[in-house]
Design a protein around this motif. Structure first.
Motif, mmCIF file in Angstrom:
data_model
loop_
_atom_site.group_PDB
_atom_site.id
_atom_site.type_symbol
_atom_site.label_atom_id
_atom_site.label_comp_id
_atom_site.label_asym_id
_atom_site.label_seq_id
_atom_site.Cartn_x
_atom_site.Cartn_y
_atom_site.Cartn_z
ATOM 1 N N MET A 1 61.223 11.872 38.769
ATOM 2 C CA MET A 1 61.912 11.993 37.498
ATOM 3 C C MET A 1 63.003 13.036 37.545
ATOM 4 O O MET A 1 63.808 13.122 36.646
ATOM 5 C CB MET A 1 60.925 12.399 36.396
ATOM 6 N N ARG B 1 62.008 2.830 34.159
ATOM 7 C CA ARG B 1 61.289 2.494 35.387
ATOM 8 C C ARG B 1 60.117 3.439 35.608
ATOM 9 O O ARG B 1 59.009 3.010 35.960
ATOM 10 C CB ARG B 1 62.242 2.547 36.581
ATOM 11 N N ARG B 2 60.353 4.728 35.403
ATOM 12 C CA ARG B 2 59.286 5.706 35.562
ATOM 13 C C ARG B 2 58.164 5.442 34.567
ATOM 14 O O ARG B 2 56.974 5.484 34.916
ATOM 15 C CB ARG B 2 59.843 7.119 35.381
ATOM 16 N N SER C 1 55.530 16.977 30.816
ATOM 17 C CA SER C 1 56.072 15.648 31.056
ATOM 18 C C SER C 1 57.216 15.346 30.092
ATOM 19 O O SER C 1 58.234 14.782 30.495
ATOM 20 C CB SER C 1 54.968 14.592 30.911
ATOM 21 N N GLY D 1 65.318 13.020 34.570
ATOM 22 C CA GLY D 1 65.318 11.810 35.380
ATOM 23 C C GLY D 1 66.468 10.880 35.017
ATOM 24 O O GLY D 1 67.096 10.999 33.964
ATOM 25 N N HIS E 1 65.992 7.336 35.537
ATOM 26 C CA HIS E 1 65.447 5.999 35.299
ATOM 27 C C HIS E 1 64.160 6.108 34.476
ATOM 28 O O HIS E 1 63.073 5.789 34.967
ATOM 29 C CB HIS E 1 65.174 5.292 36.628
#
Length: 251
Positions: free
Chosen positions: A1, A75-76, A63, A70, A72
């Protein structure tokens, strides 16, 4: 990320790695208490609860803080959500009495996907306001599973009709028949994730430079591979404890 290794914010990796170690120790103790029958009153009481909450608060807040780093997020988020689905499938097949529905990986994946989808709207919110409102909503909705919300003037009882199914359990309205050994619904935890997200924007990318330095590289390695380690740690710990207890009992 996060950006490529040369530009990583290493202290964030190391904080994640430290929290991962705490989580592994907590889960190891869970196995000792609930799978091997070694009673520990402190673990099932307030100290164990505080320990568990400290792990998940740091993990979820961090998080959310790291998501804007990040490139993406969709996608992550899909990968993490899929990992959560894998945990559910494995526990359902091999440990149905300890199945995991809507665990922390499902929460994080869902939060990443929702935040990525709402990012254009969330960026319009002043960061300080976002942190304050997210923290307030987290406090308000924290006891959702207990049937009420916190309000400045007291408690607001929630309609029991909301606590109806597994779908409502995913949102935070857990019916009495629902059971999961690891349960992190959207309410209240999405708001803690958003508090971290807005905190990132409040601090600003220009002030994050001190976080590039490293204090403990091994912790950083763990933090960079946190998803894989999360998926592998419990089978490994369970295997080690099984061998250890068999040796002790045989002796």
């Amino acid at each position: 990320m996060e950006p490529q290794t040369a530009a990583r914010y290493r202290l964030l990796d190391e904080l994640r790695g430290l929290d991962l170690i705490s989580m592994m120790l907590y889960h190891g103790m869970w196995d000792v208490v609930f799978l091997f029958g070694v009673a520990q009153k402190w673990y099932t009481g307030r100290p164990g609860f505080v320990w568990q909450q400290s792990i998940c608060w740091v993990f979820i807040l961090l998080s959310g803080f790291c998501l804007p780093l990040g490139h993406h997020p969709f996608r992550r988020g899909a990968v993490v959500f899929g990992a959560g689905a894998l945990v559910t499938a494995v526990t359902l097949l091999f440990l149905p009495e300890d199945v995991v529905w809507f665990g922390v990986l499902t929460l994080l994946g869902s939060s990443m996907l929702l935040t990525a989808a709402l990012d254009p709207l969330l960026r319009r919110v002043p960061p300080a306001v976002g942190v304050a409102v997210s923290a307030l909503l987290f406090w308000v909705t924290y006891p959702t599973m207990n049937g009420f919300w916190n309000l400045p003037g007291g408690r607001l009882a929630l309609p029991q009709a909301l606590y109806a199914s597994y779908t409502t359990a995913y949102l935070g309205f857990m019916p009495k028949s629902f059971f999961s050994t690891d349960y992190f619904p959207l309410l209240p935890w999405l708001f803690l994730f958003w508090a971290g997200y807005f905190l990132h924007h409040l601090v600003g990318r220009g002030r994050l430079a001190p976080l590039r330095r490293s204090v403990c590289p091994p912790l950083g390695w763990m933090g960079r591979h946190s998803l894989v380690l999360y998926l592998l740690h419990q089978p490994v710990i369970l295997g080690v404890l099984t061998v250890a207890f068999r040796l002790v009992r045989a002796g």
